[in-house]
Design a protein around this motif. Structure first.
Motif, PDB file in Angstrom:
ATOM      1  N   GLY A  99      54.660  46.410  56.103  1.00  0.00           N
ATOM      2  CA  GLY A  99      54.023  46.482  54.794  1.00  0.00           C
ATOM      3  C   GLY A  99      52.558  46.121  54.809  1.00  0.00           C
ATOM      4  N   ARG A 105      33.077  43.831  39.498  1.00  0.00           N
ATOM      5  CA  ARG A 105      33.060  43.775  40.950  1.00  0.00           C
ATOM      6  C   ARG A 105      31.657  43.999  41.531  1.00  0.00           C
ATOM      7  NH1 ARG A 105      33.941  47.218  44.944  1.00  0.00           N
ATOM      8  NH2 ARG A 105      34.812  48.927  43.739  1.00  0.00           N
ATOM      9  N   ARG A 125      39.517  26.797  57.055  1.00  0.00           N
ATOM     10  CA  ARG A 125      38.205  27.211  56.560  1.00  0.00           C
ATOM     11  C   ARG A 125      37.050  26.396  57.141  1.00  0.00           C
ATOM     12  NH1 ARG A 125      38.399  26.983  50.605  1.00  0.00           N
ATOM     13  NH2 ARG A 125      39.665  25.180  51.109  1.00  0.00           N
ATOM     14  N   ALA A 139      34.906  31.222  51.924  1.00  0.00           N
ATOM     15  CA  ALA A 139      35.616  31.362  53.196  1.00  0.00           C
ATOM     16  C   ALA A 139      37.063  31.736  52.922  1.00  0.00           C
ATOM     17  CB  ALA A 139      35.544  30.060  53.973  1.00  0.00           C
ATOM     18  N   ALA A 143      40.539  32.338  54.499  1.00  0.00           N
ATOM     19  CA  ALA A 143      41.277  32.037  55.734  1.00  0.00           C
ATOM     20  C   ALA A 143      42.514  32.911  55.775  1.00  0.00           C
ATOM     21  CB  ALA A 143      41.660  30.561  55.756  1.00  0.00           C
ATOM     22  N   ILE A 162      41.124  43.880  57.026  1.00  0.00           N
ATOM     23  CA  ILE A 162      40.714  43.362  55.714  1.00  0.00           C
ATOM     24  C   ILE A 162      39.195  43.415  55.578  1.00  0.00           C
ATOM     25  CG2 ILE A 162      40.759  41.336  54.187  1.00  0.00           C
ATOM     26  CD1 ILE A 162      43.412  40.539  55.387  1.00  0.00           C
ATOM     27  N   LEU A 210      38.525  47.049  54.615  1.00  0.00           N
ATOM     28  CA  LEU A 210      39.006  47.445  53.286  1.00  0.00           C
ATOM     29  C   LEU A 210      38.229  46.758  52.162  1.00  0.00           C
ATOM     30  CD1 LEU A 210      42.896  47.313  53.827  1.00  0.00           C
ATOM     31  CD2 LEU A 210      41.441  49.346  53.781  1.00  0.00           C
ATOM     32  N   SER A 211      37.631  45.606  52.472  1.00  0.00           N
ATOM     33  CA  SER A 211      36.966  44.821  51.428  1.00  0.00           C
ATOM     34  C   SER A 211      35.465  45.075  51.332  1.00  0.00           C
ATOM     35  CB  SER A 211      37.222  43.323  51.674  1.00  0.00           C
ATOM     36  OG  SER A 211      38.618  43.070  51.704  1.00  0.00           O
ATOM     37  N   LEU A 268      40.002  31.437  42.571  1.00  0.00           N
ATOM     38  CA  LEU A 268      40.638  32.407  43.470  1.00  0.00           C
ATOM     39  C   LEU A 268      42.004  32.781  42.893  1.00  0.00           C
ATOM     40  CD1 LEU A 268      40.703  32.257  47.317  1.00  0.00           C
ATOM     41  CD2 LEU A 268      42.794  32.762  46.060  1.00  0.00           C
ATOM     42  N   VAL A 320      37.134  35.271  42.717  1.00  0.00           N
ATOM     43  CA  VAL A 320      37.553  35.978  43.925  1.00  0.00           C
ATOM     44  C   VAL A 320      38.991  36.440  43.700  1.00  0.00           C
ATOM     45  CG1 VAL A 320      38.037  35.725  46.401  1.00  0.00           C
ATOM     46  CG2 VAL A 320      36.096  34.519  45.376  1.00  0.00           C
ATOM     47  N   ILE A 323      42.301  38.222  45.715  1.00  0.00           N
ATOM     48  CA  ILE A 323      42.880  38.648  47.007  1.00  0.00           C
ATOM     49  C   ILE A 323      43.984  39.650  46.688  1.00  0.00           C
ATOM     50  CG2 ILE A 323      43.927  37.833  49.163  1.00  0.00           C
ATOM     51  CD1 ILE A 323      41.383  36.351  48.743  1.00  0.00           C
ATOM     52  N   ARG A 368      40.184  48.391  46.152  1.00  0.00           N
ATOM     53  CA  ARG A 368      39.579  47.369  45.303  1.00  0.00           C
ATOM     54  C   ARG A 368      39.465  47.775  43.837  1.00  0.00           C
ATOM     55  NH1 ARG A 368      34.277  46.029  47.778  1.00  0.00           N
ATOM     56  NH2 ARG A 368      34.376  48.256  48.170  1.00  0.00           N
ATOM     57  N   VAL A 400      37.056  40.190  38.162  1.00  0.00           N
ATOM     58  CA  VAL A 400      36.946  39.728  39.556  1.00  0.00           C
ATOM     59  C   VAL A 400      35.590  40.159  40.122  1.00  0.00           C
ATOM     60  CG1 VAL A 400      37.796  40.151  41.899  1.00  0.00           C
ATOM     61  CG2 VAL A 400      39.405  39.546  40.081  1.00  0.00           C
ATOM     62  N   ILE A 405      34.458  39.232  43.459  1.00  0.00           N
ATOM     63  CA  ILE A 405      34.634  39.514  44.886  1.00  0.00           C
ATOM     64  C   ILE A 405      36.075  39.951  45.081  1.00  0.00           C
ATOM     65  CG2 ILE A 405      34.473  38.558  47.213  1.00  0.00           C
ATOM     66  CD1 ILE A 405      31.890  38.038  45.905  1.00  0.00           C
ATOM     67  N   ALA A 406      36.274  41.243  45.341  1.00  0.00           N
ATOM     68  CA  ALA A 406      37.634  41.764  45.504  1.00  0.00           C
ATOM     69  C   ALA A 406      37.915  41.944  46.989  1.00  0.00           C
ATOM     70  CB  ALA A 406      37.781  43.091  44.769  1.00  0.00           C
ATOM     71  N   ILE A 407      38.867  41.165  47.489  1.00  0.00           N
ATOM     72  CA  ILE A 407      39.280  41.269  48.892  1.00  0.00           C
ATOM     73  C   ILE A 407      40.536  42.131  48.923  1.00  0.00           C
ATOM     74  CG2 ILE A 407      40.014  39.964  50.930  1.00  0.00           C
ATOM     75  CD1 ILE A 407      37.130  39.340  50.048  1.00  0.00           C
ATOM     76  N   ALA A 408      40.444  43.277  49.589  1.00  0.00           N
ATOM     77  CA  ALA A 408      41.599  44.176  49.669  1.00  0.00           C
ATOM     78  C   ALA A 408      42.314  43.921  50.987  1.00  0.00           C
ATOM     79  CB  ALA A 408      41.134  45.628  49.578  1.00  0.00           C
ATOM     80  N   THR A 409      43.525  43.380  50.902  1.00  0.00           N
ATOM     81  CA  THR A 409      44.226  43.041  52.148  1.00  0.00           C
ATOM     82  C   THR A 409      45.097  44.192  52.656  1.00  0.00           C
ATOM     83  OG1 THR A 409      46.203  42.161  51.057  1.00  0.00           O
ATOM     84  CG2 THR A 409      44.367  40.622  51.404  1.00  0.00           C
ATOM     85  N   GLY A 410      45.602  45.012  51.754  1.00  0.00           N
ATOM     86  CA  GLY A 410      46.500  46.089  52.173  1.00  0.00           C
ATOM     87  C   GLY A 410      47.781  45.591  52.804  1.00  0.00           C
ATOM     88  N   GLY A 414      50.377  43.773  50.977  1.00  0.00           N
ATOM     89  CA  GLY A 414      51.431  43.433  50.027  1.00  0.00           C
ATOM     90  C   GLY A 414      51.543  41.948  49.791  1.00  0.00           C
ATOM     91  N   ASN A 472      50.079  36.569  49.957  1.00  0.00           N
ATOM     92  CA  ASN A 472      50.265  35.282  49.287  1.00  0.00           C
ATOM     93  C   ASN A 472      49.888  34.123  50.209  1.00  0.00           C
ATOM     94  OD1 ASN A 472      51.227  36.937  47.319  1.00  0.00           O
ATOM     95  ND2 ASN A 472      53.279  36.054  47.188  1.00  0.00           N
ATOM     96  N   ILE A 499      47.481  34.162  52.360  1.00  0.00           N
ATOM     97  CA  ILE A 499      46.014  34.098  52.364  1.00  0.00           C
ATOM     98  C   ILE A 499      45.518  33.405  51.093  1.00  0.00           C
ATOM     99  CG2 ILE A 499      43.875  35.462  52.422  1.00  0.00           C
ATOM    100  CD1 ILE A 499      45.295  37.538  54.067  1.00  0.00           C
ATOM    101  N   SER A 525      43.272  29.991  51.560  1.00  0.00           N
ATOM    102  CA  SER A 525      41.870  30.110  51.165  1.00  0.00           C
ATOM    103  C   SER A 525      41.499  29.258  49.956  1.00  0.00           C
ATOM    104  CB  SER A 525      41.541  31.585  50.876  1.00  0.00           C
ATOM    105  OG  SER A 525      41.835  32.377  52.008  1.00  0.00           O
TER     106      SER A 525
END
Lengths: 162, 162, 162, 162
Positions: free
Chosen positions: A84, C2, C70, C80, C82, C92, C95-96, D38, D62, D64, D70, D77, D79-84, D86, D90, D92, D96
């Motif tokens: 995933g 964003r 961190r 930061a 982590a 990531i 993608l970010s 966050l 931020v 996640i 994004r 938001v 700062i959008a962190i796209a983890t891809g 799923g 959680n 992260i 963080s």
């Protein structure tokens, strides 16, 4: 007792017929050695062809899927691991193989070669082009091998896992 | 052809003797059904006990390791998947199992129950306490089952994977 | 709302002085545009130099760390993240970011270029060698750009984020 | 210089009006302290409400994201962190944040509390029920705090980050 796992990596939708034919032979040869075949698990291209080759010789096949649904796995995958996590799973492919063999190229495969070198895992490039060999050799003289036949790939794996 | 994989989850270093005894029996019973056993793969606690139980009945064992080094796997793990992603791998444990059985509790196990419910995967809690049952039932009436013996756990799995 | 995030990727311990000098200038120029700088976050090489450059111009810096602590972040990182997932975090990073700029090369950086192309993200290679350019262009004619100055990198980003 | 980041976690689509109201106030209070907010980043429920609250006080937010795009982030938001990856993201979220505050409950939130305890991160449960408090206290007497107002949550954070 942990089994030897050999990763075979290559393109999915964009794989050439030649790549898939080589992947099938590779999968078959890996199974004949009693090694587990590990691929990206999807139902297309090199992953699918290698898995089918391994099953033709009664091998055991593991597929590390990018998605979260195991029904997306190739029918020739016995153990479907659903990550995933998209292409981030390429790092798991590498960390979970004793040796990685690439069959053809593509962006995903390049990421796997790079992540393997980063993780100090040996990588064997089957039928790579001379420009590609120059590119990688410039980066790292260790852990990367170039072969031009399935038999040579298997022979190289044997020297690496002793 | 994809094999049925049953996940057995529980504590590592903090597992009780009772949890480990149950886990061994669970692993053995899973193997006797011809199912693959999937655990968190480490060389301690419930993961190790379940894997040893499965091997005692000639089962096939898969371990999804938090670390990046497959040498950290239990000796009873056949297929060691090194994720290198710490406890985020708990989500892979869940996504890669047809049914999850928990044996004892702990923070990691709770995260796996929660992630399983989130992913609509059935979870069977073996020998859980009444407070724990109340906690989970309040959250979700579907997909969660409470049993008090290994035999009942296996019987429940059978109804779920038909 | 964003903010635009520009990723700067390059070697850590093995970064050259030239790479770090360019990274510092890049980070500074990115901050001067009002964009957020995103790096791999560690306290070495290109990541650290770019972050320090951005802070010299009062920019905002995000670091996506491979580890789970961190405190390993560069002192010039404001946010930061982590991940605890090692090099799988390279996906990531890609993608970010709206656009990725690489500064020098190395196995990790190559994995990021490849993962960016896989994700259809534009990548700008600063000061890359001709062999490297040939290698990538053979793979993909879209989404990859070669520049030989920080000013040209910034100008290219501007055309891409309109 | 790394900023203090406070994670606010809670349900998405299933969040109650009360949860969202509390989340908005929490986000606002976090921003007023000069801390970064966050969240899980999505455009619904507690994540969205907390982010909007923080922006109402000119805070920095931020997110996640579980997905790879994004554009799925809440408009609040920065700062959008796209983890891809799923729900594996959680982990992260937890790693963080300096402190995690939960607002309401749900399977995802429970996984985050459990992963926080596993990672030795302090977690504050706002407005939790007595059964839930009993469940968690049985597991761990350290690192978990129960409060019944936003003001008490902020006061607790202050004692934890000194």
């Amino acid at each position: 007792m942990r089994k030897i796992a050999i990763g075979v990596m290559g393109a999915g939708e964009n794989a050439t017929v030649i790549d898939c034919t080589s992947a099938y032979e590779l999968g078959k040869a890996i199974a004949q050695q009693g090694w587990v075949l590990l691929t990206g698990g999807r139902n297309v291209g090199v992953m699918d062809a290698a898995s089918r080759g391994a099953k033709s010789a009664n091998g055991l096949t593991v597929g590390i899927l990018p998605g979260s649904d195991r029904h997306d796995a190739s029918e020739a995958v016995d153990i479907a691991i659903a990550t995933g996590m998209g292409n981030a799973r390429n790092n798991i492919n590498v960390l979970s193989s004793d040796v990685i063999i690439t069959c053809g190229t593509g962006a995903g495969t390049i990421s796997e070669i790079a992540l393997a070198l980063k993780a100090n895992k040996p990588v064997i490039l089957l039928n790579s082009e001379i420009e590609s060999q120059n590119f990688w050799q410039k980066l790292s003289v260790n852990n990367i091998y170039f072969v031009s036949s399935v038999a040579a790939a298997i022979a190289t794996v044997k020297t690496l896992i002793l």
